[in-house]
Design an enzyme around this catalytic site. Sequence first.
Site: not given
Ligand code: NAD
Ligand code: UFG
Length: 335
Positions: A124, A148, A152
Site C-alpha cells: 500500500s 496496519y 505492510k
Molecule cells: P477486502 O477486505 O475486501 O479483502 C481482503 C480479504 O481477505 C477479505 O475477503 C477477508 O475476508 C480475507 N481475509 C482476511 N484475513 C484472512 C485470513 N486470515 N484468512 C483468509 N482470508 C482472510 O480488502 P481489499 O480492499 O480487497 O484489500 C485486499 C488487500 O489489498 C489487503 O491486503 C489490503 O490491505 C490491500 N490494500 C487495500 C487497499 C484499499 O484501499 N482497498 C489499499 C492498499 C492495499
Molecule cells: N475523507 C473525507 N471524508 C471521509 C473519508 C475520507 O474527507 O469520510 C478524506 C481523507 O481525509 C483523505 C481522502 O478523503 O483526504 C481519502 O481518504 P480515504 O480514507 O478514502 O483513503 P486514505 O488515503 O486515507 O487511505 C486509504 C486506505 C489506506 C491505504 C491508502 C493508500 O484506507 O489503508 O488508502 O492505499 F493505505
Amino acid sequence: MKILVTGGAGYIASHTNIELLNSGYEVVAVDNLSNSCMESIMRVEKLKGKKIHFYRADILDKQAMQSIFDQEKIDAVIHFAGLKAVGESCSIPLTYFRNNLSGTINLLEVMQEFGVNNFVFSSSATVYGEPERVPVTEDFPLSATNPYGRTKLMIEEMLGDLYQSDSSWNIAILRYFNPIGAHESGEIGEDPNGIPNNLVPYVAKVAAGVLEKINVFGNDYDTPDGTGIRDYIHVVDLAVGHIKAIEKLSDNPGLVVYNLGTGVGYSVMEIINNYEKACHKKLPYVVTARRPGDIAISYADPSKALRELHWKAEKGIEQMCEDSYRWQSKNPNGY
Ligand code: NAD
Ligand code: UFG
C-alpha cells in the site's frame, strides 16, 4: 497456469479473479470470509461462465493451507488476505499483527514446503508514511504511521530478507494507491461492513440515500482547495496490474516493487463534484475536523510499472465514479 488468490472473495481480489479468468488462468481462491461473502465468488463465476476452486479457510490454519497446496498444483500466489482498517488497527493491533504477519509467514512457509516461489503481495502507499514530496517513486523512504501500515512495511521487509536468503524466489510487491470503482457490470464491487471508513464508499452511500451527508475531513490543508489529495485508481485497472505482475514473475525478476496508481491526484471536493455528475444529484456535505493521521497529499509516479510491466491505468475519474454508483445503486445493501 493455476493461481492461488488469498483473500479471494474480497474487493480487489474479486476484480482480479475476473482478469485472471479473462487471461486464461485457473483460479484457486481461499478466504475465511471475515470481510466478504461467497456471493462475490459466485457472481464472478456467473459473469465469466467459469469455475473458481474456492476454499473457505483461514491462512492462519497451516494444515488447511497445506491441504490446498496438496490438492491443487499452484504455480503462483497473489496474496490479498489481510485486515485493512487503519482505525481498527489502532484499537486491536495484536489482531492485525497476528492476522497479517502470522498469516503471511504461514503462507510463505507452506509455499516453501511445496516448492512454489512466485508471489505477488498487496502492499500500500501507506508504506510511504508522510511523503516529503509528490509524485512518490518506489525509492522514497518508507515508514508507518499506524499498526496496519506497519504490517505492510514489516511484510515488505520480511520478503526482502526471504529473497536475500534464497534468490530462487520471485516476488512482486505492489503498492496500491486508492482503489475505487467497480466492475462495469455493477455485479461486483466494494461492500464494506458498517459505516465506510474510506471516502468513495461513504460518498456512494450518501448518493444512494443510505447515509445523510459526507464529512469532509478538513479544508485547511496546503492544497488548492484545502482538502486532501489522493491518487484514486479504478479497481479494474488495479486488477490488470496483477496480471502484468504475474507475467513479469515468469521472467525470473527476483524481488521487484511497483507503485500502482494513475499519477493524478484529486481532492476530496473534486471527488464529490465528479460523483455528483455520475449520480445526477447534489450531495450534501459538511466540513469537519481533520482526521488524525491523514496526510495532505499523495499521488504516485507510476512510470516504473509502465516501463517494466507495460501497465498503465486507463480509466479516468468519471468512469470510477459512474461504476461505483452503478454498483451501489444495483446493490444498495451490498451482496
Ligand atoms: P477486502 O477486505 O475486501 O479483502 C481482503 C480479504 O481477505 C477479505 O475477503 C477477508 O475476508 C480475507 N481475509 C482476511 N484475513 C484472512 C485470513 N486470515 N484468512 C483468509 N482470508 C482472510 O480488502 P481489499 O480492499 O480487497 O484489500 C485486499 C488487500 O489489498 C489487503 O491486503 C489490503 O490491505 C490491500 N490494500 C487495500 C487497499 C484499499 O484501499 N482497498 C489499499 C492498499 C492495499
Ligand atoms: N475523507 C473525507 N471524508 C471521509 C473519508 C475520507 O474527507 O469520510 C478524506 C481523507 O481525509 C483523505 C481522502 O478523503 O483526504 C481519502 O481518504 P480515504 O480514507 O478514502 O483513503 P486514505 O488515503 O486515507 O487511505 C486509504 C486506505 C489506506 C491505504 C491508502 C493508500 O484506507 O489503508 O488508502 O492505499 F493505505
